[in-house]
Write a protein that holds these residues in place. Sequence first.
Motif, PDB file in Angstrom:
ATOM      1  N   VAL A 182       0.849  -1.193   0.000  1.00  0.00           N
ATOM      2  CA  VAL A 182       0.000   0.000   0.000  1.00  0.00           C
ATOM      3  C   VAL A 182       0.881   1.239   0.000  1.00  0.00           C
ATOM      4  CG1 VAL A 182      -1.753   1.266   1.283  1.00  0.00           C
ATOM      5  CG2 VAL A 182      -1.818  -1.217   1.219  1.00  0.00           C
ATOM      6  N   GLN A 183       0.492   2.218  -0.805  1.00  0.00           N
ATOM      7  CA  GLN A 183       1.294   3.441  -0.934  1.00  0.00           C
ATOM      8  C   GLN A 183       0.757   4.527  -0.012  1.00  0.00           C
ATOM      9  OE1 GLN A 183       1.235   5.814  -4.648  1.00  0.00           O
ATOM     10  NE2 GLN A 183       3.428   5.436  -4.757  1.00  0.00           N
ATOM     11  N   HIS A 184       1.657   5.148   0.758  1.00  0.00           N
ATOM     12  CA  HIS A 184       1.323   6.296   1.612  1.00  0.00           C
ATOM     13  C   HIS A 184       2.285   7.428   1.239  1.00  0.00           C
ATOM     14  CE1 HIS A 184      -1.224   3.767   4.205  1.00  0.00           C
ATOM     15  NE2 HIS A 184      -0.285   2.860   4.064  1.00  0.00           N
ATOM     16  N   LEU A 223       6.142   3.191   0.879  1.00  0.00           N
ATOM     17  CA  LEU A 223       5.419   1.949   0.658  1.00  0.00           C
ATOM     18  C   LEU A 223       5.288   1.186   1.968  1.00  0.00           C
ATOM     19  CD1 LEU A 223       7.025   0.717  -2.696  1.00  0.00           C
ATOM     20  CD2 LEU A 223       4.912   2.011  -2.373  1.00  0.00           C
ATOM     21  N   GLY A 224       4.076   0.685   2.234  1.00  0.00           N
ATOM     22  CA  GLY A 224       3.837  -0.083   3.451  1.00  0.00           C
ATOM     23  C   GLY A 224       3.691  -1.563   3.160  1.00  0.00           C
ATOM     24  N   LYS A 225       2.872  -2.236   3.947  1.00  0.00           N
ATOM     25  CA  LYS A 225       2.623  -3.656   3.757  1.00  0.00           C
ATOM     26  C   LYS A 225       1.445  -3.842   2.799  1.00  0.00           C
ATOM     27  CE  LYS A 225       4.120  -4.780   8.471  1.00  0.00           C
ATOM     28  NZ  LYS A 225       3.725  -5.414   9.764  1.00  0.00           N
ATOM     29  N   ILE A 226       1.221  -5.093   2.391  1.00  0.00           N
ATOM     30  CA  ILE A 226       0.062  -5.361   1.552  1.00  0.00           C
ATOM     31  C   ILE A 226      -1.199  -5.172   2.393  1.00  0.00           C
ATOM     32  CG2 ILE A 226       1.283  -6.919   0.005  1.00  0.00           C
ATOM     33  CD1 ILE A 226       0.094  -9.257   1.488  1.00  0.00           C
ATOM     34  N   SER A 227      -2.252  -4.665   1.781  1.00  0.00           N
ATOM     35  CA  SER A 227      -3.456  -4.283   2.507  1.00  0.00           C
ATOM     36  C   SER A 227      -4.293  -5.502   2.890  1.00  0.00           C
ATOM     37  CB  SER A 227      -4.294  -3.336   1.646  1.00  0.00           C
ATOM     38  OG  SER A 227      -5.516  -3.038   2.282  1.00  0.00           O
ATOM     39  N   LYS A 228      -4.981  -5.393   4.019  1.00  0.00           N
ATOM     40  CA  LYS A 228      -5.927  -6.435   4.431  1.00  0.00           C
ATOM     41  C   LYS A 228      -7.311  -6.182   3.849  1.00  0.00           C
ATOM     42  CE  LYS A 228      -3.677  -7.501   8.840  1.00  0.00           C
ATOM     43  NZ  LYS A 228      -3.852  -7.587  10.319  1.00  0.00           N
TER      44      LYS A 228
END
Length: 343
Positions: free
Chosen positions: A254-256, A264-269
């Motif tokens: 996920v992009q922030h 870039l973060g972790k994959i979204s739930k």
Amino acid sequence: MNNTTIGVDLAKDVIQVCVFSQQKIISNTEMNVADFAIWLTQRKPSTIVFEACGTSNYWKQKATSLGHTVHLISAKLVNVVRQQQKNDKNDALAIVQASHLPNVKFIKGKTLEQQQLQSLIRIRDLAVKQKTAIKNQIKALLLELNIRVSTKNGGLNGTIQLVLEDAENGCAMYFRQAISTVWKTYLQLCQSVSKYDKVIERAIRKSPECKRLIQLEGVGPINAINLYLAIGCSDSMVFKQGKDVSACIGLTPVQHSSGGKTKLGKISKNIRNQMLRSQLVTGAFTFVNSIAKKEAKTEKERWLKNLIDRKGKKCASVALANKTVRTAFSMITKNTEYKVTPV
């Protein structure tokens, strides 16, 4: 050039049709299903926007065959755009308003073949859920009587037969009859799932896209169909790049980003199709496990083994699922076969 836009709110028995032309509402009327079908036939080619819901694929196919330009729009977007209380007239008007938003992303429809493949998957999934629910219920009911299922007494089948045949276990006749009935139901569901699997295999043999997709690592019959449904066919493609499909499925971080800084973060739930992502990652994990202790024979296996050493099997599985989706998109778009590169 026809600048008329028609917003259609579909329901089970009635259909609301809002005609917008020359910057004003021409009409906003309610029709039954038969009248709407006749109205579509008599109407000059126009731009028709349906809210994506049940029967929307059928009506898109019908209207397209009559020469209309047809789009499906997200019900969530329509709900945001609607300005007044919810009713059929306001919904149809909101569909028109939402379709005129800049850079609006319409939803791709499904062909008749894709609808039938999707139905096969849904029917099988329901049978699997029912089978699992009945199996868990039988185990729980027997456990209440301190009857435990184990491999020593032949598993669940052996335990059931022991309960039915043992005359000294204190079980009443009506209880034995109930257990026998529910066990027969469970066996019938197992047979149904097996039959659905055979039907799915035959369906894949008749689908050129699915036959190619099943060649990918970690992709079985169900994943091949789900990938085909997610990506679509080459002549009705909505996604422009393979990474867009991966992002939609939830296999990319996920992009922030803000102020020109990319983070870039972790994959979204929170994704639309969690089941598809779960099945793709599970299939990829099975393949990763199978090559972890073997010598790499292809460049992809070499890449995976290096990734396993650095990041572990779970991260490698998600990376493989991501690569699988992008490869599948390329195969469907370019109408090519999957080829492995040997080491």
